[in-house]
Design a protein around this motif. Structure first.
Motif, mmCIF file in Angstrom:
data_model
loop_
_atom_site.group_PDB
_atom_site.id
_atom_site.type_symbol
_atom_site.label_atom_id
_atom_site.label_comp_id
_atom_site.label_asym_id
_atom_site.label_seq_id
_atom_site.Cartn_x
_atom_site.Cartn_y
_atom_site.Cartn_z
ATOM 1 N N GLU A 40 0.858 -1.183 0.000
ATOM 2 C CA GLU A 40 0.000 0.000 0.000
ATOM 3 C C GLU A 40 0.903 1.244 0.000
ATOM 4 O OE1 GLU A 40 -3.443 0.238 0.265
ATOM 5 O OE2 GLU A 40 -3.665 -1.933 0.128
ATOM 6 N N PRO A 41 0.381 2.397 -0.380
ATOM 7 C CA PRO A 41 1.219 3.605 -0.364
ATOM 8 C C PRO A 41 1.581 4.038 1.053
ATOM 9 C CG PRO A 41 -1.041 4.150 -0.981
ATOM 10 C CD PRO A 41 -0.966 2.660 -0.889
ATOM 11 N N ALA A 42 2.828 4.451 1.225
ATOM 12 C CA ALA A 42 3.250 5.027 2.506
ATOM 13 C C ALA A 42 2.642 6.415 2.654
ATOM 14 C CB ALA A 42 4.778 5.101 2.584
ATOM 15 N N GLN A 43 2.436 7.070 1.520
ATOM 16 C CA GLN A 43 1.702 8.336 1.466
ATOM 17 C C GLN A 43 1.229 8.529 0.038
ATOM 18 O OE1 GLN A 43 3.603 11.987 2.814
ATOM 19 N NE2 GLN A 43 1.597 12.719 3.404
ATOM 20 N N VAL A 129 9.178 3.216 -4.760
ATOM 21 C CA VAL A 129 8.556 3.683 -5.993
ATOM 22 C C VAL A 129 7.995 5.061 -5.680
ATOM 23 C CG1 VAL A 129 6.660 3.340 -7.622
ATOM 24 C CG2 VAL A 129 8.057 1.388 -6.883
ATOM 25 N N GLN A 130 8.337 6.040 -6.506
ATOM 26 C CA GLN A 130 7.901 7.420 -6.284
ATOM 27 C C GLN A 130 7.096 7.901 -7.490
ATOM 28 O OE1 GLN A 130 11.774 9.213 -5.875
ATOM 29 N NE2 GLN A 130 11.820 8.856 -3.669
ATOM 30 N N GLN A 131 5.875 8.321 -7.219
ATOM 31 C CA GLN A 131 5.030 8.913 -8.252
ATOM 32 C C GLN A 131 5.092 10.426 -8.076
ATOM 33 O OE1 GLN A 131 0.744 8.724 -7.802
ATOM 34 N NE2 GLN A 131 0.529 8.198 -9.966
ATOM 35 N N PHE A 132 5.347 11.137 -9.159
ATOM 36 C CA PHE A 132 5.488 12.590 -9.075
ATOM 37 C C PHE A 132 4.131 13.275 -9.164
ATOM 38 C CE2 PHE A 132 9.617 11.157 -10.639
ATOM 39 C CZ PHE A 132 10.426 11.718 -9.670
ATOM 40 N N SER A 133 4.026 14.419 -8.504
ATOM 41 C CA SER A 133 2.813 15.242 -8.575
ATOM 42 C C SER A 133 3.077 16.403 -9.528
ATOM 43 C CB SER A 133 2.440 15.768 -7.187
ATOM 44 O OG SER A 133 3.362 16.752 -6.766
ATOM 45 N N GLY A 150 3.224 10.309 -4.357
ATOM 46 C CA GLY A 150 2.938 9.013 -3.751
ATOM 47 C C GLY A 150 4.222 8.230 -3.611
ATOM 48 N N SER A 151 4.297 7.405 -2.568
ATOM 49 C CA SER A 151 5.485 6.564 -2.405
ATOM 50 C C SER A 151 5.076 5.208 -1.847
ATOM 51 C CB SER A 151 6.524 7.234 -1.509
ATOM 52 O OG SER A 151 6.013 7.439 -0.222
ATOM 53 N N TRP A 152 5.745 4.172 -2.358
ATOM 54 C CA TRP A 152 5.518 2.785 -1.963
ATOM 55 C C TRP A 152 6.884 2.227 -1.591
ATOM 56 C CZ3 TRP A 152 3.087 5.595 -5.520
ATOM 57 C CH2 TRP A 152 1.695 5.587 -5.529
ATOM 58 N N VAL A 153 6.993 1.649 -0.389
ATOM 59 C CA VAL A 153 8.297 1.352 0.198
ATOM 60 C C VAL A 153 8.467 -0.148 0.411
ATOM 61 C CG1 VAL A 153 9.755 1.771 2.219
ATOM 62 C CG2 VAL A 153 8.273 3.601 1.336
ATOM 63 N N LEU A 154 9.684 -0.628 0.120
ATOM 64 C CA LEU A 154 10.059 -2.020 0.356
ATOM 65 C C LEU A 154 11.392 -2.061 1.079
ATOM 66 C CD1 LEU A 154 9.571 -5.112 -0.345
ATOM 67 C CD2 LEU A 154 11.193 -4.706 -2.223
ATOM 68 N N ASN A 155 11.458 -2.823 2.162
ATOM 69 C CA ASN A 155 12.722 -3.121 2.818
ATOM 70 C C ASN A 155 13.100 -4.553 2.445
ATOM 71 O OD1 ASN A 155 13.126 -0.643 4.066
ATOM 72 N ND2 ASN A 155 11.955 -1.240 5.873
#
Length: 158
Positions: A40-43, A129-133, A150-155
């Motif tokens: 899910e998106p972190a934001q 993953v970074q989606q630009f506004s 938007g950002s989606w994060v994986l460790n």
């Protein structure tokens, strides 16, 4: 009321309620060595960057990567319809933390990206993953930077 109409009305009410619920947030799928995780998106912000969800500290995927296998990243149309890129942190053989970025993908250019490790034996630790506004800010070098919408994060676990 006709006997057969009651169940039909109940189904219609459930369908109507489901149609009124808010849509789910877009997920990014990370895949490596036969395992995957949907994140899910972190934001997530609206395209103008004005209205953003609160940061979600729990929205961090975890995936084990084995050896030198690449990391495949798949994004839905909700993400690929705007410019996006992949940012990552990795650790070199000497323990030094290094970072890198994919190219910026233009809207609807692609829905996936494969991240290959550098040939020196480095290990990926963190991927975003970074989606630009549509929000522009003054860059440090005098140019302009796009805001992250938007950002989606994986460790990554080794």
């Amino acid at each position: 009321m006709h006997r057969g109409l009651k169940p039909l009305l109940a189904v219609a009410a459930v369908a109507l309620a489901a149609g009124c619920s808010s849509p789910s947030q877009p997920q990014v799928t990370f895949y490596s060595h036969g395992d995957s995780v949907a994140v899910e998106p972190a934001q997530l912000c609206d395209p103008t960057g004005q209205q953003c969800s609160p940061p979600n500290q729990e929205a961090v995927g975890r995936l084990r990567m084995v050896g030198r296998d690449p990391l495949q990243i798949s994004v839905p149309r909700e993400i690929s319809s705007a410019p996006w890129q992949v940012a990552f942190l990795y650790r070199g053989l000497n323990g030094e933390e290094l970072d890198g970025r994919s190219p910026v993908f233009t809207p609807d250019e692609r829905h996936s990206y494969t991240l290959h490790l550098p040939p020196d034996g480095a290990r990926i630790e963190h991927v975003e993953v970074q989606q630009f506004s549509a929000v522009l800010t003054q860059g440090p070098d005098g140019g302009v930077d796009f805001g992250i919408g938007g950002s989606w994060v994986l460790n990554v676990q080794q």
